[in-house]
Structure formats: C-alpha cells, structure tokens
Design a protein around this motif. Structure first.
Motif, short mmCIF file in Angstrom:
data_model
loop_
_atom_site.label_atom_id
_atom_site.label_comp_id
_atom_site.label_asym_id
_atom_site.label_seq_id
_atom_site.Cartn_x
_atom_site.Cartn_y
_atom_site.Cartn_z
N VAL A 226 3.42 -23.47 35.05
CA VAL A 226 4.27 -24.18 34.53
C VAL A 226 5.48 -24.06 35.64
N LYS A 227 6.18 -24.91 35.75
CA LYS A 227 7.19 -25.16 36.69
C LYS A 227 8.61 -24.28 36.41
N LYS A 228 8.82 -24.41 35.33
CA LYS A 228 10.22 -23.77 34.82
C LYS A 228 9.86 -23.07 33.49
N VAL A 229 9.98 -21.58 33.78
CA VAL A 229 9.61 -20.83 32.54
C VAL A 229 11.19 -20.21 31.97
N THR A 230 11.24 -20.20 30.80
CA THR A 230 12.34 -19.50 30.20
C THR A 230 11.83 -18.09 29.79
N TYR A 231 12.08 -17.02 30.28
CA TYR A 231 11.38 -15.81 29.79
C TYR A 231 12.48 -14.93 29.19
#
Length: 308
Positions: free
Chosen positions: A41-46
């Motif tokens: 996944v290129k952009k993860v919201t953690y």
C-alpha cells in the motif's frame, strides 16, 4: 513496492515513558502479523486509539515508509500533554526536566530522594498551571515511581509509591529529540477511543488497538490505566466499535489477554468471527520479579494475516 527501512540506526525512537502493558518486547512479533499486503500500500493512515507509551507507534514510524498519516489518542490527558509538548516544543520540556534532574541528583540519600519524590507527587496532584511544568512532573514521576506504574485512586489522584531507582534517566534529551522528529507527522488527540472515527483516512486505514486488558480471571480489575474501570461492558462496546471499523473497510489488530470465563476464552467467544492468534509475552508489571513469567496473550484481527 514499499519495504521496511533496514538502514542501520545507532539510536532508535522508542517510548519516552515506561507504561503498563507496553509492547516494547513484542513489536517485531506484532509487525509479523500485519496484513500480507501492508507493504504494497503506497499511503497508509496508521491509527492508535490507546497509544499508551507508544512502542508500536515508534516502531511502525521507524520501519515503514509508506505510513503517510498518523493519528494517536489516549484517555490520559497528561500523557497526551507530553506527546504534544515533545512534538511542538521539546526544548521547553527538556529545560524543565533538567532542572528537576539536577535537583534530584544533588540529594545524597535515598530518604532525601524519597521526600523529594512525594513532594513532586503532591505537586502533580495539585493544580500546575504551566503545561511544561506538569509534563515534566509527569515524566519525573514515571521515571522514579515504583515500576513505572500509572495508577490513580478513586479521586483521580496519582498514588504510586516511590520506586527507589538508583539511577533513573529523568531527562533523556537525545531520545526526546528523536521522538520529536517522528511526532511532527502525528496528529494527537485525547479522549474516548471513538474519537478516531472522525479522523479516518479516505484510503487504507490500519488501526492497532491496545486497550486495558481484561484480567485473566475476569474478576478483579487493576486500575493502572485511569480511574475508570474498563470492565466487560467496555470490552463489549469496544467489540462493537471494531465491527464499525470493519464495516468501514479498516484493517484492525487488537492486543488483549487470554482471559478465561467459565472454562472458555472470553475473547475467542466475543470475537468469534475474527482471526485470533495466541502469542507469548512477558508481564513485567508484577511486583514479584520471580513471577514475571511468559503468559499467553491474544492478537485479534479482522483479516487473515497468513492469507491462508
């Protein structure tokens, strides 16, 4: 494909406080239970709604470059105050911690240090108007109290006794500045865990949930988290919250105890439609060193991390 950053680091970001139930010894095992496609996944919201000491937070930020947005929350307002100060004005916190550290180490005997500790505890339990002074007092107590506990009485007053630590690292300036660099990209909130619903990202949301554990016996609750007991009713509310997050397409991992109820696993029954794995973990909160043995904990996930 995004991969772990394996470049050598002499000093690594880690929790600036010791916290009951901290995951410092388990972070690699926890990361091994991430979804199999996590690195793709290129952009993860953690997101961490119960951030505590932040061992998992700092590990994830250090090792995964595809995390582009971070949300943390905790019910403990003073803990979050420390996070906010380290993010926004670490030098101010360091200045006040150094003052306390110098005063403490000028004391010659353990009795003198004990008197100083209880003076600071009384000060903390009163009104401290300046946020930097309150945060410094909070960290000092964490470093010098018994076993790094945070426990309050029914009136919400911190009541952990002096820990008699010979060489507490009260002001870890280097670590604070390292944590500061990572916290720049973190949005920090305080309140009930449900607040994160308002801050979910539009794309891939990964949520690590580390709530107050249910006691192994399911009977006596140890109030180290706050003066609010996280009882079975709260555990069931949290399960419903996980269902809401799942319905929104979020990926979830929750840590909890392998608590038994009438001869069966409480959480395996409660989360019967989830994937559950058992792991071995040290419990360091026990006052008796000889009893700090490995115990089974559970990882509760809404995905099959083995992809089997």
């Amino acid at each position: 494909m995004t991969v772990k950053d394996k470049s050598p680091k002499k000093i690594t970001a880690k929790p600036f406080v010791k916290w009951a139930g901290g995951k410092g010894a388990l972070v690699e095992l926890l990361s091994a239970h991430l979804p199999i496609d996590f690195c793709d996944v290129k952009k993860v919201t953690y997101i961490e709604p119960f951030v505590g000491g932040g061992a998992m937070l700092f590990y994830m930020l250090t090792h995964f470059s595809n995390i582009h947005r971070v949300i943390i929350n905790d019910l403990n307002e003073d803990l979050i105050l420390c996070y906010q100060l380290i993010k926004n004005n670490p030098q101010l916190l360091i200045e006040h911690l150094k003052k306390i550290e110098n005063e403490y180490f000028q004391l010659q005997t353990m009795d003198e240090k004990s008197i100083y500790y209880y003076h600071m505890r009384d000060k903390y339990n009163s009104i401290i108007p300046k946020v930097e002074e309150r945060a410094a007092c909070f960290i000092f107590l964490n470093k010098t109290c018994f076993n790094g506990l945070y426990r309050v009485n029914t009136n919400g007053k911190f009541n952990v006794p002096f820990g008699k630590n010979q060489k507490p690292n009260i002001c870890d300036e280097v670590l604070i500045m390292i944590d500061h660099k990572l916290l720049k990209k973190v949005d920090i909130y305080t309140g009930n865990y449900s607040i994160i619903l308002k801050h979910l990202g539009k794309g891939y949301n990964y949520i690590y949930i580390d709530p107050p554990y249910r006691p192994l016996s399911g009977t006596a609750y140890f109030k180290e988290y706050s003066h609010n007991v996280f009882d079975d009713n709260e555990q069931e509310k949290l399960k419903n919250f996980c269902d809401k997050l799942t319905a929104k397409g979020c990926q979830i991992m929750q840590s909890n105890s392998n608590s038994m109820e009438n001869g069966e696993s409480y959480f395996k029954k409660l989360y019967k439609e989830y994937y559950i794995d058992q792991i071995q973990a040290h419990r360091y909160i026990n006052a008796h060193v000889g009893k700090r043995e490995k115990e089974t904990e559970l990882l509760i996930m809404n995905y099959n991390y083995n992809n089997e």
